[in-house]
Design a protein around this motif. Structure first.
Motif, PDB file in Angstrom:
ATOM      1  N   ASN A  56     -79.143  52.937  61.750  1.00  0.00           N
ATOM      2  CA  ASN A  56     -79.186  54.391  61.939  1.00  0.00           C
ATOM      3  C   ASN A  56     -77.782  54.933  62.228  1.00  0.00           C
ATOM      4  OD1 ASN A  56     -80.395  56.895  61.999  1.00  0.00           O
ATOM      5  ND2 ASN A  56     -80.962  56.768  64.143  1.00  0.00           N
ATOM      6  N   GLY A  57     -77.697  56.085  62.938  1.00  0.00           N
ATOM      7  CA  GLY A  57     -76.419  56.682  63.292  1.00  0.00           C
ATOM      8  C   GLY A  57     -75.659  57.249  62.111  1.00  0.00           C
ATOM      9  N   GLN A  58     -76.303  57.400  60.961  1.00  0.00           N
ATOM     10  CA  GLN A  58     -75.688  57.952  59.743  1.00  0.00           C
ATOM     11  C   GLN A  58     -74.592  57.066  59.153  1.00  0.00           C
ATOM     12  OE1 GLN A  58     -76.936  60.875  58.291  1.00  0.00           O
ATOM     13  NE2 GLN A  58     -78.469  60.487  59.876  1.00  0.00           N
ATOM     14  N   CYS A  92     -73.715  55.798  81.637  1.00  0.00           N
ATOM     15  CA  CYS A  92     -72.582  56.286  80.838  1.00  0.00           C
ATOM     16  C   CYS A  92     -72.821  56.001  79.367  1.00  0.00           C
ATOM     17  CB  CYS A  92     -71.283  55.631  81.297  1.00  0.00           C
ATOM     18  SG  CYS A  92     -70.811  56.067  82.981  1.00  0.00           S
ATOM     19  N   ASN A  93     -72.420  56.926  78.536  1.00  0.00           N
ATOM     20  CA  ASN A  93     -72.683  56.791  77.104  1.00  0.00           C
ATOM     21  C   ASN A  93     -71.551  57.401  76.296  1.00  0.00           C
ATOM     22  OD1 ASN A  93     -74.043  56.312  74.643  1.00  0.00           O
ATOM     23  ND2 ASN A  93     -76.020  56.681  75.633  1.00  0.00           N
ATOM     24  N   VAL A  94     -71.498  57.022  75.034  1.00  0.00           N
ATOM     25  CA  VAL A  94     -70.428  57.505  74.155  1.00  0.00           C
ATOM     26  C   VAL A  94     -70.482  59.010  73.939  1.00  0.00           C
ATOM     27  CG1 VAL A  94     -70.059  55.335  72.924  1.00  0.00           C
ATOM     28  CG2 VAL A  94     -71.839  56.914  72.138  1.00  0.00           C
ATOM     29  N   LEU A 132     -68.939  50.406  68.481  1.00  0.00           N
ATOM     30  CA  LEU A 132     -68.607  48.996  68.664  1.00  0.00           C
ATOM     31  C   LEU A 132     -68.196  48.690  70.104  1.00  0.00           C
ATOM     32  CD1 LEU A 132     -66.654  48.133  65.379  1.00  0.00           C
ATOM     33  CD2 LEU A 132     -69.109  48.300  65.777  1.00  0.00           C
ATOM     34  N   ILE A 133     -67.379  49.574  70.697  1.00  0.00           N
ATOM     35  CA  ILE A 133     -66.977  49.319  72.079  1.00  0.00           C
ATOM     36  C   ILE A 133     -68.167  49.501  73.016  1.00  0.00           C
ATOM     37  CG2 ILE A 133     -66.177  51.665  72.615  1.00  0.00           C
ATOM     38  CD1 ILE A 133     -64.537  48.370  73.745  1.00  0.00           C
ATOM     39  N   PRO A 171     -81.769  50.884  67.284  1.00  0.00           N
ATOM     40  CA  PRO A 171     -80.913  51.691  66.405  1.00  0.00           C
ATOM     41  C   PRO A 171     -80.063  52.699  67.180  1.00  0.00           C
ATOM     42  CG  PRO A 171     -83.181  52.431  66.241  1.00  0.00           C
ATOM     43  CD  PRO A 171     -83.200  51.182  67.069  1.00  0.00           C
ATOM     44  N   LEU A 172     -78.956  53.089  66.544  1.00  0.00           N
ATOM     45  CA  LEU A 172     -78.014  54.008  67.166  1.00  0.00           C
ATOM     46  C   LEU A 172     -78.640  55.394  67.329  1.00  0.00           C
ATOM     47  CD1 LEU A 172     -74.908  52.996  65.017  1.00  0.00           C
ATOM     48  CD2 LEU A 172     -75.406  52.248  67.344  1.00  0.00           C
ATOM     49  N   LYS A 173     -78.492  55.935  68.502  1.00  0.00           N
ATOM     50  CA  LYS A 173     -79.020  57.284  68.768  1.00  0.00           C
ATOM     51  C   LYS A 173     -77.877  58.206  69.206  1.00  0.00           C
ATOM     52  CE  LYS A 173     -83.599  55.515  69.994  1.00  0.00           C
ATOM     53  NZ  LYS A 173     -84.599  55.316  71.064  1.00  0.00           N
TER      54      LYS A 173
END
Length: 743
Positions: A90-92, A241-243, A265-266, A286-288
């Motif tokens: 995911n995450g486009q 904490c999140n991106v 990735l980090i 999956p990436l959200k």
């Protein structure tokens, strides 16, 4: 990866498609070493499902990318098992359909070779280095794209916020007890998760990557203080904490894409560390959430409201800016006088300040070339910023740039942290140590020259502030080189026309003066027309001067075509004079200066003081003068560019020295000249090279410094910064009452 990029580009697979392909491959290589994919899942897929000649590699990658963009429930039921077992990302990242590429055996081998590396422990620097390695030098110069090393990133973020956050955490950890301590830690944890960060020139995201990593490491320390290590935890709920707390703006599409992926990735790297600490698998797949990375011109778009702004804006000097960059700078600085004289990086300072006017709690820090704290840029930029209420809270003085990328920039940088709120504890980091190790200096105030002194701005001044002798520029030929001669040309000309010898004078520009290069000029100001016409070779040169001046786009130069025998600017001294080069290497502790006689013509790259004595020589050769020069002068690349109006005219000479003090300076100055005279075959460049400087000359300068210091004060100075702070105090007293003294 760079080689693979080059080979794909060579066959015509270029542009956006190539960039996305490279980023996807980078992600897959990382994913199989970090638990996103199974170990060796991607490399085994390449080895087992593609032919050795690479002919079907493009098709298999296209199918894999399609599968990575599909939830498991939506995939074909009879999908090949090796594809079906890949996780949904995911995450486009894999959403865009790419045109088919074409691979051969060498490209396939390069991809497999890349997969042999352990990508799980990769440094965040690789993402910026990867991008820079595939840019050509022309693009790199035009974008001002110089990728910052992790060491230098930490200088910025540590001084801006991480040091303070660490101190706050340690105080809570030490002082609190029981439930109150846990509550305070939890509140601090919540604070960390609500901070927002912006890099408005983020490139490939190196600043964001390192800042996020450091924030997550601090968060992990907080978590470990709240929860026991052997406690069974739902790790996903305790990591806050999140991106999505991180924002970036990047004008180029490719690095913006790299930054977005690099943040995922980090994030995964940090999740792996948490997993290891608590014996569980934690992956946000999956990436959200994702970092907010805009592909836009930072000077044109709105900046997100954040707590901290930081980064490394483009290094482009005023003379190297494109029309678009000049216009962007003008748009940002509409209310800044003489904005066109500033480096491009200053636009970020100005825009950040305007944003902070609406959100005064924001704190900002940028890496910049040191030119913005030197020369004519200081009155323009800092005159404006200080008037807006800006305080400099910390500063890293000039240090040598370092980067992990190929083709790295050779520049000298400063880091300046500023805000509209004055920090209680201001710190200067000084790099005068021979090994480049920073010394922390507590400061009461940090002025625009990064000195612990009042906010004094040194403007251009027409007359010498201490009423010392006038310094001016040498004479300017504007001759296309036709009135100038080297040693061979001089000999050949005299051999043809012996009568020309009396019209040939020694001539020197700054570089000739320093390097003892024999150079000459035709000095024809007193030559009669009758004598001139008899020298045919000279007349040929005079005619070439006339033609050159007529072709000039400048009207004033065209008018001088009527007087082709003369220099366009004649400032030759009628007495012996002191000469000082306008440009000198920054490696030298002292600008080499010396006396010249009246029959020695000084070119316009030399500054001259007619009628100068040993006293003026001694003052200008001293560490006091050179320390002042180093702080306020402009730069030509990294070399000192000595300005009469900014450096000399603003330099405070000793006030009312006694005859005894003046005589001591003159005597010490003579000793310096005597030490030089022992080495008649050595140039000033040799004598003042820090590695070659003779011991007796160095001792002579040390004695001179003591004599000069004594004429100023009984105070002892530990370093150059203390000398400059003292001189600024003297300067302030001399300009008291002037409107431009302090902003």
């Amino acid at each position: 990866m760079g080689k693979l990029h080059d080979q794909l580009k060579a066959i015509g697979y270029t542009g956006h498609a190539l960039e996305v392909m490279l980023i996807r491959l980078l992600f897959c290589l990382f994913a199989e070493d970090t638990g996103i994919f199974a170990k060796y899942q991607f490399s085994h897929f390449i080895k087992n499902k593609t032919k050795t000649d690479g002919s079907d590699l493009a098709a298999q990658l296209s199918m894999l990318f399609h599968v990575l963009n599909q939830p498991e429930t939506q995939r074909l039921k009879n999908l090949d098992i090796d594809l079906a077992e890949f996780a949904y990302i995911n995450g486009q990242l894999f959403a865009e359909s790419l045109p088919p590429a074409s691979f051969d055996d060498e490209m396939r081998a390069l991809l497999l070779e890349a997969s042999e590396m352990d990508w799980s422990k990769i440094s965040p620097e690789i993402f910026g280095a990867l991008f820079q390695s595939v840019m050509n030098p022309q693009e790199r110069r035009s974008l001002g794209a110089h990728y910052t090393s992790e060491e230098n990133i930490l200088k910025v973020i540590s001084s801006l916020f991480m040091d303070d956050l660490r101190i706050e955490f340690e105080e809570i950890r030490r002082k609190g007890r029981g439930k109150a301590r846990i509550a305070a830690l939890d509140a601090f944890h919540e604070k960390l998760s609500n901070l927002d960060f912006l890099d408005p020139a983020c490139g490939c995201g190196n600043f964001l990557i390192v800042a996020y990593r450091e924030l997550r490491l601090l968060e992990l320390d907080v978590i470990e203080e709240i929860y026991k290590k052997d406690q069974l935890l739902d790790v996903e709920t305790i990591v806050r904490c999140n991106v999505s707390q991180f924002h970036g703006i990047e004008i180029e599409d490719f690095p913006a894409q790299i930054a977005r992926v690099a943040m995922w990735l980090i994030d995964h790297q940090m999740n792996m560390i948490v997993s290891q600490h608590y014996g569980t698998h934690f992956a946000r797949i999956p990436l959200k959430a994702s970092a907010d990375i805009q592909n836009a011109n930072a000077l044109d778009v709105h900046w997100a409201t954040v707590d901290y702004i930081f980064g490394n804006p483009p290094f482009v000097g005023k003379s190297n800016q494109s029309k678009e960059q000049k216009q962007a700078l003008a748009n940002i600085g509409q209310d800044v006088a003489n904005i066109a004289s500033l480096d491009f990086v200053t636009a970020w300072y100005i825009k950040a300040t305007k944003i902070m006017k609406n959100s005064p709690n924001i704190r900002t820090a940028f890496v910049s070339t040191n030119s913005i704290v030197q020369g004519e840029q200081v009155p323009i930029l800092w005159g404006y910023l200080l008037a807006q209420g800006v305080y400099i809270n910390f500063a890293h003085r000039t240090f040598q740039w370092s980067s992990a990328a190929k083709g790295k920039a050779a520049v000298h940088c400063v880091i300046i942290g500023f805000s509209l709120n004055s920090a209680k504890n201001k710190i200067i980091f000084d790099y005068s140590d021979i090994k480049g190790v920073a010394t922390k200096i507590d400061a009461k105030n940090i002025n625009p020259y990064l000195i612990d002194a009042e906010n004094i701005i040194v403007n251009k001044r027409k007359k010498q502030i201490s009423n010392a002798l006038m310094m001016t520029r040498g004479s300017q030929p504007t001759d296309g080189g036709h009135l100038l001669l080297n040693e061979i040309e001089k000999q050949e000309l005299i051999a043809k026309e012996p009568q020309v010898e009396k019209w040939v004078k020694r001539f020197s520009m700054g570089d000739d003066f320093i390097n003892k290069t024999p150079r000459f000029c035709l000095w024809l100001k007193d030559c009669s027309p009758n004598e001139l016409k008899q020298m045919r070779e000279v007349m040929k040169r005079v005619e070439l001067v006339r033609e050159m001046r007529l072709k000039s786009p400048k009207k004033a130069t065209q008018e001088w075509a009527n007087r082709p025998t003369l220099f366009t600017e004649d400032r030759q001294s009628e007495s012996n004079y002191l000469a000082l080069p306008r440009v000198s290497s920054e490696r030298r502790e002292f600008i080499p200066i010396g006396f010249l006689t009246t029959d020695y013509i000084a070119g316009d790259k030399l500054q001259i003081i007619p009628n100068a004595t040993f006293y003026e020589f001694g003052i200008l050769s001293s560490l006091m003068h050179n320390a002042f020069m180093r702080v306020v002068t402009g730069r030509l690349k990294s070399d000192y560019q000595y300005s009469v109006k900014i450096v000399y005219n603003n330099f405070p000479f000793p006030q009312n020295p006694s005859d005894k003090q003046k005589q001591a300076i003159e005597k010490a100055a003579q000793t310096v000249l005597d030490a030089r005279a022992k080495y008649p075959d050595s140039s000033l460049a040799d004598l003042y090279d820090p590695l070659l400087m003779p011991t007796d000359l160095r001792k002579a300068h040390q004695a001179l410094d003591k004599a000069v210091d004594a004429a100023y004060t009984t105070q002892k100075f530990n370093n150059e910064a203390e000398r400059v702070a003292f001189l600024f105090g003297l300067y302030e007293a001399l300009v008291e009452g002037e409107s431009d003294k302090i902003v």
